[in-house]
Design a protein around this motif. Structure first.
Motif, mmCIF file in Angstrom:
data_model
loop_
_atom_site.group_PDB
_atom_site.id
_atom_site.type_symbol
_atom_site.label_atom_id
_atom_site.label_comp_id
_atom_site.label_asym_id
_atom_site.label_seq_id
_atom_site.Cartn_x
_atom_site.Cartn_y
_atom_site.Cartn_z
ATOM 1 N N ILE A 332 0.851 -1.189 0.000
ATOM 2 C CA ILE A 332 0.000 0.000 0.000
ATOM 3 C C ILE A 332 0.889 1.243 0.000
ATOM 4 C CG2 ILE A 332 -1.763 1.272 1.286
ATOM 5 C CD1 ILE A 332 -2.475 -1.455 2.613
ATOM 6 N N PRO A 333 0.616 2.239 -0.837
ATOM 7 C CA PRO A 333 1.387 3.486 -0.770
ATOM 8 C C PRO A 333 1.366 4.042 0.647
ATOM 9 C CG PRO A 333 0.037 3.454 -2.740
ATOM 10 C CD PRO A 333 -0.365 2.248 -1.942
ATOM 11 N N CYS A 334 2.539 4.427 1.139
ATOM 12 C CA CYS A 334 2.665 4.709 2.563
ATOM 13 C C CYS A 334 3.653 5.845 2.795
ATOM 14 C CB CYS A 334 3.141 3.441 3.284
ATOM 15 S SG CYS A 334 3.275 3.595 5.071
ATOM 16 N N TYR A 335 3.245 6.806 3.621
ATOM 17 C CA TYR A 335 4.089 7.931 4.001
ATOM 18 C C TYR A 335 4.641 7.694 5.402
ATOM 19 C CZ TYR A 335 5.302 12.586 5.736
ATOM 20 O OH TYR A 335 5.953 13.659 6.304
ATOM 21 N N ASP A 336 5.951 7.835 5.561
ATOM 22 C CA ASP A 336 6.606 7.675 6.856
ATOM 23 C C ASP A 336 6.494 8.988 7.624
ATOM 24 O OD1 ASP A 336 8.226 7.299 9.039
ATOM 25 O OD2 ASP A 336 10.000 6.698 7.907
ATOM 26 N N VAL A 337 5.744 8.958 8.723
ATOM 27 C CA VAL A 337 5.498 10.165 9.510
ATOM 28 C C VAL A 337 6.794 10.770 10.041
ATOM 29 C CG1 VAL A 337 4.420 10.984 11.651
ATOM 30 C CG2 VAL A 337 3.171 9.444 10.133
ATOM 31 N N TYR A 338 7.818 9.955 10.231
ATOM 32 C CA TYR A 338 9.072 10.440 10.814
ATOM 33 C C TYR A 338 10.130 10.768 9.757
ATOM 34 C CZ TYR A 338 6.687 8.289 14.708
ATOM 35 O OH TYR A 338 5.741 7.931 15.629
ATOM 36 N N SER A 339 9.751 10.781 8.506
ATOM 37 C CA SER A 339 10.709 11.106 7.457
ATOM 38 C C SER A 339 11.028 12.599 7.471
ATOM 39 C CB SER A 339 10.145 10.717 6.087
ATOM 40 O OG SER A 339 9.080 11.582 5.724
ATOM 41 N N ASP A 340 12.073 12.967 6.757
ATOM 42 C CA ASP A 340 12.463 14.375 6.674
ATOM 43 C C ASP A 340 11.604 15.160 5.685
ATOM 44 O OD1 ASP A 340 14.511 13.973 8.494
ATOM 45 O OD2 ASP A 340 15.962 13.451 6.925
ATOM 46 N N LYS A 341 10.855 14.436 4.857
ATOM 47 C CA LYS A 341 10.069 15.086 3.815
ATOM 48 C C LYS A 341 8.640 15.326 4.283
ATOM 49 C CE LYS A 341 10.282 13.598 -0.314
ATOM 50 N NZ LYS A 341 10.169 12.701 -1.489
ATOM 51 N N PRO A 342 8.054 16.460 3.914
ATOM 52 C CA PRO A 342 6.634 16.679 4.205
ATOM 53 C C PRO A 342 5.770 15.788 3.308
ATOM 54 C CG PRO A 342 7.471 18.459 2.846
ATOM 55 C CD PRO A 342 8.654 17.612 3.217
ATOM 56 N N PHE A 343 4.547 15.575 3.707
ATOM 57 C CA PHE A 343 3.630 14.781 2.891
ATOM 58 C C PHE A 343 3.136 15.629 1.724
ATOM 59 C CE2 PHE A 343 -0.789 13.583 1.858
ATOM 60 C CZ PHE A 343 -0.532 12.311 1.346
ATOM 61 N N VAL A 344 3.296 15.090 0.512
ATOM 62 C CA VAL A 344 2.810 15.747 -0.707
ATOM 63 C C VAL A 344 1.912 14.745 -1.417
ATOM 64 C CG1 VAL A 344 3.427 16.828 -2.897
ATOM 65 C CG2 VAL A 344 4.916 17.132 -0.894
ATOM 66 N N LEU A 345 0.635 15.015 -1.463
ATOM 67 C CA LEU A 345 -0.327 14.059 -2.017
ATOM 68 C C LEU A 345 0.011 13.680 -3.453
ATOM 69 C CD1 LEU A 345 -2.938 12.438 -1.855
ATOM 70 C CD2 LEU A 345 -4.205 14.557 -2.382
ATOM 71 N N GLU A 346 0.453 14.656 -4.248
ATOM 72 C CA GLU A 346 0.744 14.384 -5.658
ATOM 73 C C GLU A 346 1.790 13.288 -5.831
ATOM 74 O OE1 GLU A 346 -1.418 18.153 -5.610
ATOM 75 O OE2 GLU A 346 0.138 17.236 -4.356
ATOM 76 N N GLU A 347 2.713 13.171 -4.884
ATOM 77 C CA GLU A 347 3.754 12.152 -5.005
ATOM 78 C C GLU A 347 3.222 10.736 -4.833
ATOM 79 O OE1 GLU A 347 6.850 13.108 -2.268
ATOM 80 O OE2 GLU A 347 7.349 15.019 -3.248
ATOM 81 N N TYR A 348 2.045 10.614 -4.246
ATOM 82 C CA TYR A 348 1.437 9.303 -4.023
ATOM 83 C C TYR A 348 0.288 9.024 -4.985
ATOM 84 C CZ TYR A 348 4.199 9.338 0.206
ATOM 85 O OH TYR A 348 5.255 9.377 1.074
ATOM 86 N N TRP A 349 -0.126 10.057 -5.701
ATOM 87 C CA TRP A 349 -1.235 9.887 -6.654
ATOM 88 C C TRP A 349 -0.663 9.407 -7.988
ATOM 89 C CZ3 TRP A 349 -5.846 9.791 -4.644
ATOM 90 C CH2 TRP A 349 -6.957 9.726 -5.487
ATOM 91 N N ASP A 350 -0.221 8.164 -7.960
ATOM 92 C CA ASP A 350 0.541 7.572 -9.062
ATOM 93 C C ASP A 350 0.005 6.160 -9.275
ATOM 94 O OD1 ASP A 350 2.426 6.256 -10.637
ATOM 95 O OD2 ASP A 350 4.145 7.207 -9.666
ATOM 96 N N GLN A 351 -0.575 5.914 -10.436
ATOM 97 C CA GLN A 351 -1.196 4.605 -10.679
ATOM 98 C C GLN A 351 -0.190 3.465 -10.570
ATOM 99 O OE1 GLN A 351 -4.465 4.012 -10.960
ATOM 100 N NE2 GLN A 351 -4.008 1.821 -10.967
ATOM 101 N N SER A 352 1.072 3.720 -10.898
ATOM 102 C CA SER A 352 2.071 2.653 -10.805
ATOM 103 C C SER A 352 2.240 2.176 -9.357
ATOM 104 C CB SER A 352 3.413 3.113 -11.370
ATOM 105 O OG SER A 352 3.987 4.129 -10.568
ATOM 106 N N LEU A 353 2.094 3.086 -8.392
ATOM 107 C CA LEU A 353 2.157 2.686 -6.986
ATOM 108 C C LEU A 353 0.978 1.796 -6.628
ATOM 109 C CD1 LEU A 353 3.209 6.039 -5.250
ATOM 110 C CD2 LEU A 353 4.661 4.089 -5.844
ATOM 111 N N PHE A 354 -0.194 2.149 -7.137
ATOM 112 C CA PHE A 354 -1.372 1.356 -6.814
ATOM 113 C C PHE A 354 -1.424 0.059 -7.608
ATOM 114 C CE2 PHE A 354 -2.511 5.283 -4.803
ATOM 115 C CZ PHE A 354 -3.210 4.869 -3.684
ATOM 116 N N GLU A 355 -0.707 -0.006 -8.732
ATOM 117 C CA GLU A 355 -0.612 -1.297 -9.434
ATOM 118 C C GLU A 355 0.148 -2.308 -8.580
ATOM 119 O OE1 GLU A 355 -2.187 -2.442 -11.884
ATOM 120 O OE2 GLU A 355 -3.092 -0.532 -12.491
ATOM 121 N N LYS A 356 1.093 -1.838 -7.779
ATOM 122 C CA LYS A 356 1.785 -2.752 -6.856
ATOM 123 C C LYS A 356 0.794 -3.313 -5.847
ATOM 124 C CE LYS A 356 6.233 -0.358 -7.211
ATOM 125 N NZ LYS A 356 7.271 0.427 -6.473
ATOM 126 N N PHE A 357 -0.080 -2.444 -5.344
ATOM 127 C CA PHE A 357 -1.132 -2.931 -4.449
ATOM 128 C C PHE A 357 -2.042 -3.915 -5.171
ATOM 129 C CE2 PHE A 357 -5.636 -2.584 -3.399
ATOM 130 C CZ PHE A 357 -5.634 -3.093 -2.111
#
Length: 395
Positions: A332-357
């Motif tokens: 499942i596409p997943c954002y690490d809450v403790y990462s150095d990067k802020p959450f950006v929805l566009e980076e997860y809105w990627d069909q290739s990520l959901f094809e893995k799911f």
């Protein structure tokens, strides 16, 4: 068909395979009690996978020989409702070992998971080790959440495990389920699965967790028509359904909480709490809600999974070993809450990520079905159709 028993249920059953919280029509009965309705999701989903005539509860708080004798004579198996049972702080009901030792029918662990501590090693009690060995001895395989749980049990010498994820993923019994993303520009209605409370036992940085949670909720609510989906927290239930006195108590508790008063709540989040909160004690209400959303995302493992199981896109926010393991199990596409990067929805809105799911879900569906078959549990999961490899067009 079968007569079956459940160990550690979570809610009352109606219409054969539907679950709601006990006494759900009288909210005052449980308004001062926290219960995670996500546990009821798992229970409800388990029943939707199984074929059975009769369902009852096996009691493990006290041992009664006549009750165990009846279980052995009249029932086909017991299943342990899936949950987070394998961790350093787990204490089992008093009579668990004695009941397990006397049961002569199969006892099936159905999607159980381990929780790693924030620091240090997993150190299970001697009691927990004995109990898990008893489960292993009483079934063909144990159905576990993911690789981490399988490794914990393997280290205990328990090797008859199968990774199945969670019954909630398969509640609609659709082996061809997939997530196909619409245009992000078309997304309007968004569910946010909330978890403002987190244990320092499992979170390495509670302050960062809460800051990210606060900013995420406000950012999504500025951008979309959001609903804040709670899962049984006392204060939020009081704000929704309490008396005037209970609502005042809830606001005071939230704003004076040592973790929350230093920056979690402000005027903007207060207003969202007044206008966007949502909760129900009925599992079917959650399912209807997520079906109405274009996107569900956030911090609740089972709230997000309810969305995915109904074909609604969802993104996980990982903050402990449990959510990380689950996202890994299903890709499942997943954002690490403790990462150095802020959450950006566009980076997860990627069909290739959901094809893995989509691909992983298909395999996990087969794993769950094989788990039920190898433990001789009658079920309602259709066999997946043989997939054909798409033919590439000639250049």
């Amino acid at each position: 068909m079968a007569n079956i028993l459940v160990m550690i249920p979570s809610g009352e059953v109606y219409d054969h395979d539907c679950v709601r919280w006990y006494g759900y029509q009288n909210i005052q009965r449980s308004i001062n009690h926290y219960h995670n309705i996500g546990d009821a999701f798992v229970y409800d989903s388990s029943l939707k996978l199984l074929t059975f005539d009769r369902l009852d509860v096996v009691e493990i708080r006290e041992f009664k020989q006549e009750v165990v004798d009846k279980a052995n004579a009249e029932y086909d198996y017991v299943f342990l409702r899936g949950s987070n049972y394998i961790h350093n702080h787990m204490t089992w009901p008093e009579a668990t070992e004695q009941v397990l030792s006397k049961l002569r029918i199969p006892v099936i662990a159905f999607g159980v998971g381990a929780q790693a501590p924030a620091t240090g090693k997993m150190e299970l009690s001697a009691e927990s080790k004995r109990i898990w060995q008893m489960f292993a001895d009483k079934s063909t395989t144990l159905g576990v959440r993911g690789t981490y749980t399988a490794e914990v049990l393997w280290d205990l010498g328990i090797k008859n495990v199968r990774i199945v994820g969670c019954p909630t993923a398969f509640r609609n019994r659709d082996p061809e389920l997939r997530i196909d993303l619409p245009s992000l520009d078309s997304v309007r209605n968004v569910g946010i699965t909330m978890r403002r409370e987190v244990s320092a036992h499992y979170s390495p940085d509670v302050k960062t967790y809460l800051a990210r949670h606060r900013d995420f909720v406000k950012d999504m609510s500025r951008r979309f028509d959001t609903v804040l989906m709670m899962q049984g927290e006392v204060e939020e239930k009081k704000l929704l359904w309490g008396t005037d006195e209970q609502k005042a108590e809830a606001w005071e508790e939230l704003h004076n909480n040592p973790w929350l008063k230093t920056g979690y709540f402000d005027e903007e989040l207060d207003e969202l709490y007044r206008t966007r909160l949502w909760y129900s004690d009925v599992v079917a209400d959650y399912e209807n809600l997520v079906r109405s959303k274009d996107l569900v995302l956030g911090y609740r493992l089972h709230g997000n999974l309810m969305a995915l199981s109904n074909g609604t896109p969802s993104i996980y926010f990982s903050y402990d070993s449990r959510t990380a393991e689950f996202a890994e199990t299903f890709a499942i596409p997943c954002y690490d809450v403790y990462s150095d990067k802020p959450f950006v929805l566009e980076e997860y809105w990627d069909q290739s990520l959901f094809e893995k799911f989509n691909r992983t879900f298909y395999q996990r569906y087969r794993d769950m079905r094989e788990f039920l078959d190898e433990n001789y549990l009658p079920h309602r999961m259709p066999s997946p159709a043989a997939r054909k490899t798409p033919q590439r067009k000639a250049a």
